[in-house]
Write an enzyme that holds these catalytic residues in place. Structure first.
Site, PDB file in Angstrom:
ATOM      1  N   ASN A 273       0.871  -1.172   0.000  1.00 57.08           N
ATOM      2  CA  ASN A 273       0.000   0.000   0.000  1.00 57.08           C
ATOM      3  C   ASN A 273       0.910   1.224   0.000  1.00 57.08           C
ATOM      4  O   ASN A 273       1.509   1.556   1.019  1.00 57.08           O
ATOM      5  CB  ASN A 273      -0.891  -0.038   1.254  1.00 57.08           C
ATOM      6  CG  ASN A 273      -1.743   1.206   1.395  1.00 57.08           C
ATOM      7  OD1 ASN A 273      -1.778   2.057   0.495  1.00 57.08           O
ATOM      8  ND2 ASN A 273      -2.444   1.317   2.511  1.00 57.08           N
ATOM      9  N   TRP A 274       1.016   1.852  -1.164  1.00 50.74           N
ATOM     10  CA  TRP A 274       1.975   2.965  -1.297  1.00 50.74           C
ATOM     11  C   TRP A 274       1.461   4.258  -0.673  1.00 50.74           C
ATOM     12  O   TRP A 274       2.186   5.243  -0.594  1.00 50.74           O
ATOM     13  CB  TRP A 274       2.336   3.176  -2.780  1.00 50.74           C
ATOM     14  CG  TRP A 274       3.087   2.026  -3.385  1.00 50.74           C
ATOM     15  CD1 TRP A 274       3.464   0.869  -2.767  1.00 50.74           C
ATOM     16  CD2 TRP A 274       3.559   1.918  -4.742  1.00 50.74           C
ATOM     17  NE1 TRP A 274       4.134   0.045  -3.645  1.00 50.74           N
ATOM     18  CE2 TRP A 274       4.203   0.667  -4.871  1.00 50.74           C
ATOM     19  CE3 TRP A 274       3.497   2.746  -5.869  1.00 50.74           C
ATOM     20  CZ2 TRP A 274       4.779   0.226  -6.066  1.00 50.74           C
ATOM     21  CZ3 TRP A 274       4.063   2.319  -7.066  1.00 50.74           C
ATOM     22  CH2 TRP A 274       4.707   1.067  -7.165  1.00 50.74           C
ATOM     23  N   LYS A 275       0.184   4.245  -0.276  1.00 52.39           N
ATOM     24  CA  LYS A 275      -0.426   5.422   0.379  1.00 52.39           C
ATOM     25  C   LYS A 275      -0.186   6.681  -0.454  1.00 52.39           C
ATOM     26  O   LYS A 275      -0.134   6.606  -1.674  1.00 52.39           O
ATOM     27  CB  LYS A 275       0.076   5.550   1.830  1.00 52.39           C
ATOM     28  CG  LYS A 275      -0.151   4.252   2.609  1.00 52.39           C
ATOM     29  CD  LYS A 275       0.006   4.394   4.098  1.00 52.39           C
ATOM     30  CE  LYS A 275      -0.218   3.046   4.771  1.00 52.39           C
ATOM     31  NZ  LYS A 275      -0.170   3.128   6.241  1.00 52.39           N
TER      32      LYS A 275
ATOM     33  N   HIS B 211      -9.506   1.047   4.915  1.00 54.58           N
ATOM     34  CA  HIS B 211      -8.238   1.225   5.628  1.00 54.58           C
ATOM     35  C   HIS B 211      -8.473   2.164   6.817  1.00 54.58           C
ATOM     36  O   HIS B 211      -9.272   3.102   6.723  1.00 54.58           O
ATOM     37  CB  HIS B 211      -7.177   1.800   4.686  1.00 54.58           C
ATOM     38  CG  HIS B 211      -5.797   1.751   5.275  1.00 54.58           C
ATOM     39  ND1 HIS B 211      -5.368   2.668   6.210  1.00 54.58           N
ATOM     40  CD2 HIS B 211      -4.785   0.880   5.099  1.00 54.58           C
ATOM     41  CE1 HIS B 211      -4.134   2.349   6.567  1.00 54.58           C
ATOM     42  NE2 HIS B 211      -3.751   1.276   5.920  1.00 54.58           N
TER      43      HIS B 211
ATOM     44  N   GLU C  99      -6.894   4.558   7.864  1.00 56.93           N
ATOM     45  CA  GLU C  99      -6.679   5.976   7.547  1.00 56.93           C
ATOM     46  C   GLU C  99      -7.900   6.567   6.835  1.00 56.93           C
ATOM     47  O   GLU C  99      -8.213   7.750   7.003  1.00 56.93           O
ATOM     48  CB  GLU C  99      -5.390   6.132   6.718  1.00 56.93           C
ATOM     49  CG  GLU C  99      -4.159   5.874   7.594  1.00 56.93           C
ATOM     50  CD  GLU C  99      -2.957   5.288   6.890  1.00 56.93           C
ATOM     51  OE1 GLU C  99      -2.905   5.303   5.650  1.00 56.93           O
ATOM     52  OE2 GLU C  99      -2.054   4.777   7.591  1.00 56.93           O
TER      53      GLU C  99
ATOM     54  N   GLU D 257      -5.180  -5.101  10.418  1.00 57.62           N
ATOM     55  CA  GLU D 257      -4.173  -4.072  10.654  1.00 57.62           C
ATOM     56  C   GLU D 257      -4.487  -3.365  11.977  1.00 57.62           C
ATOM     57  O   GLU D 257      -5.316  -2.449  12.001  1.00 57.62           O
ATOM     58  CB  GLU D 257      -4.194  -3.034   9.522  1.00 57.62           C
ATOM     59  CG  GLU D 257      -3.868  -3.604   8.166  1.00 57.62           C
ATOM     60  CD  GLU D 257      -3.308  -2.549   7.227  1.00 57.62           C
ATOM     61  OE1 GLU D 257      -2.288  -2.834   6.584  1.00 57.62           O
ATOM     62  OE2 GLU D 257      -3.858  -1.437   7.149  1.00 57.62           O
TER      63      GLU D 257
ATOM     64  N   GLY E 173       2.649   2.193  10.788  1.00 57.13           N
ATOM     65  CA  GLY E 173       3.600   3.287  10.659  1.00 57.13           C
ATOM     66  C   GLY E 173       4.309   3.646  11.956  1.00 57.13           C
ATOM     67  O   GLY E 173       4.976   4.666  12.045  1.00 57.13           O
TER      68      GLY E 173
ATOM     69  N   SER F 199       3.593  -2.248  10.272  1.00 59.36           N
ATOM     70  CA  SER F 199       5.044  -2.302  10.476  1.00 59.36           C
ATOM     71  C   SER F 199       5.654  -3.645  10.088  1.00 59.36           C
ATOM     72  O   SER F 199       6.557  -4.142  10.775  1.00 59.36           O
ATOM     73  CB  SER F 199       5.403  -1.926  11.921  1.00 59.36           C
ATOM     74  OG  SER F 199       4.982  -0.597  12.201  1.00 59.36           O
TER      75      SER F 199
ATOM     76  N   GLY G  69       2.996  -1.183   4.251  1.00 61.84           N
ATOM     77  CA  GLY G  69       3.010   0.242   3.951  1.00 61.84           C
ATOM     78  C   GLY G  69       4.413   0.724   3.642  1.00 61.84           C
ATOM     79  O   GLY G  69       4.929   0.531   2.537  1.00 61.84           O
ATOM     80  N   GLY G  70       5.074   1.323   4.625  1.00 60.16           N
ATOM     81  CA  GLY G  70       6.380   1.956   4.426  1.00 60.16           C
ATOM     82  C   GLY G  70       7.396   1.106   3.686  1.00 60.16           C
ATOM     83  O   GLY G  70       8.072   1.586   2.763  1.00 60.16           O
TER      84      GLY G  70
HETATM   85  P1  13P Z   1       3.157   0.312   7.659  1.00 60.96           P
HETATM   86  O1  13P Z   1       3.683  -0.964   7.053  1.00 60.96           O
HETATM   87  O2  13P Z   1       3.864   1.535   7.191  1.00 60.96           O
HETATM   88  O3  13P Z   1       3.017   0.192   9.148  1.00 60.96           O
HETATM   89  O4  13P Z   1       1.641   0.483   7.093  1.00 60.96           O
HETATM   90  C1  13P Z   1       0.767  -0.575   7.171  1.00 60.96           C
HETATM   91  C2  13P Z   1      -0.444  -0.246   6.409  1.00 60.96           C
HETATM   92  O5  13P Z   1      -1.212   0.617   6.795  1.00 60.96           O
HETATM   93  C3  13P Z   1      -0.692  -0.973   5.157  1.00 60.96           C
HETATM   94  O6  13P Z   1      -1.967  -0.730   4.672  1.00 60.96           O
END
Ligand code: 13P
Length: 253
Positions: A12-14, A101, A103, A171, A177, A215, A236-237
């Site tokens: 997920n590149w956000k 998600h 977010e 999640e 994050g 994470s 994510g990251g």
């Molecule tokens: P991180 O891997 O940056 O914690 O993000 C997880 C995430 O929200 C994937 O959708």
């Protein structure tokens, strides 16, 4: 069955990157997978760039890596300024759509009912919904994580969900994050709770993939990916660097 199905490693590149960096990341994934084709035998892959990068990424994406979006509109078409429809996602050859998600829930007030409605639109177009669930830090401290996640599953996953059209992503909000990963014991307990819940809720709940997200990094991937009922990762990251993303897949044994 989940045992024989490949793990899904999804990125997920956000809201990160530029057109050039997104396309470059897709190219780098292709180069990495060409050097290490065994990863494609062990895992299915997907990447979910921002909407405006989808087409550029599609054009560079190697075989074996599917394309996903990070959300979709609640309506099919029309006067919905700023929204992106499932038809538009099909047009750029998306396979997956992340829905609900945390977010989106936190910053856009997205509800379980909306997630279910969006998932139903995805099913009409043969898009696979990645439906996210997870408790906050306060909810976990209060010990009500199973109640929260159970309610999200009951409300956000439509009765027409199958193992083919839906993936669940657990999640925990406090692990996104933050560098704090849920312990293997917590992940095992929650994923087995989700599995039981899905089996009761849906005919194909026993076969539906359940990803862990929060994470996930190369150094914790092996432990997490070998945990019972963990069928992959939503990253994510660490999905923003091709070498890290592929190193997570290397953790799949
Ligand atoms: P991180 O891997 O940056 O914690 O993000 C997880 C995430 O929200 C994937 O959708």
């Amino acid at each position: 069955m989940t045992k024989t199905r490949k793990k899904l490693i999804a990125g997920n590149w956000k809201m990160n990157g530029t057109l050039a960096s997104a396309a470059g990341l897709a190219v780098a994934l292709g180069e990495g997978l060409e050097k290490e084709p065994a990863l494609l035998e062990a895992c299915d892959f997907a990447v979910c760039p921002p909407f405006v990068h989808l087409l550029a990424v599609r054009q560079q994406l190697p075989v074996g890596v599917a394309l996903g979006a990070q959300d979709c509109a609640l309506n099919r078409e029309g006067a919905y300024t700023g929204d992106i429809s499932v038809n538009m996602l099909v047009d750029v050859e998306c396979d997956y759509v992340i829905l609900g998600h945390s977010e989106r829930r936190q910053y856009h007030g997205e509800t379980d009912g909306q997630v279910a409605a969006k998932a139903a639109l995805c099913y009409e177009k043969n898009l696979t919904a990645i439906i996210c669930v997870g408790e906050t830090e306060v909810q976990r401290a209060e010990g009500c994580q199973e109640e929260v996640v159970g309610e999200q599953l009951a409300r956000a996953v439509p009765p027409t969900a199958t193992a083919g059209n839906t993936v669940i992503a657990y999640e925990p909000v406090w692990a996104i994050g933050t560098g704090k990963t849920a312990s293997p014991e917590d992940v095992k307990a929650m994923h087995s709770f989700i599995r039981r819940h899905l089996k009761e809720q849906l005919a194909e709940g026993g076969n539906m993939r359940i990803l862990y997200g929060g994470s996930v990094k190369p150094d914790n991937a092996e432990v997490l990916m070998s945990t019972e009922n963990v069928d992959g990762a939503l990253v994510g990251g660490a999905s923003l660097k091709a070498d890290q993303f592929l190193a997570i897949a290397r953790g799949v044994k």
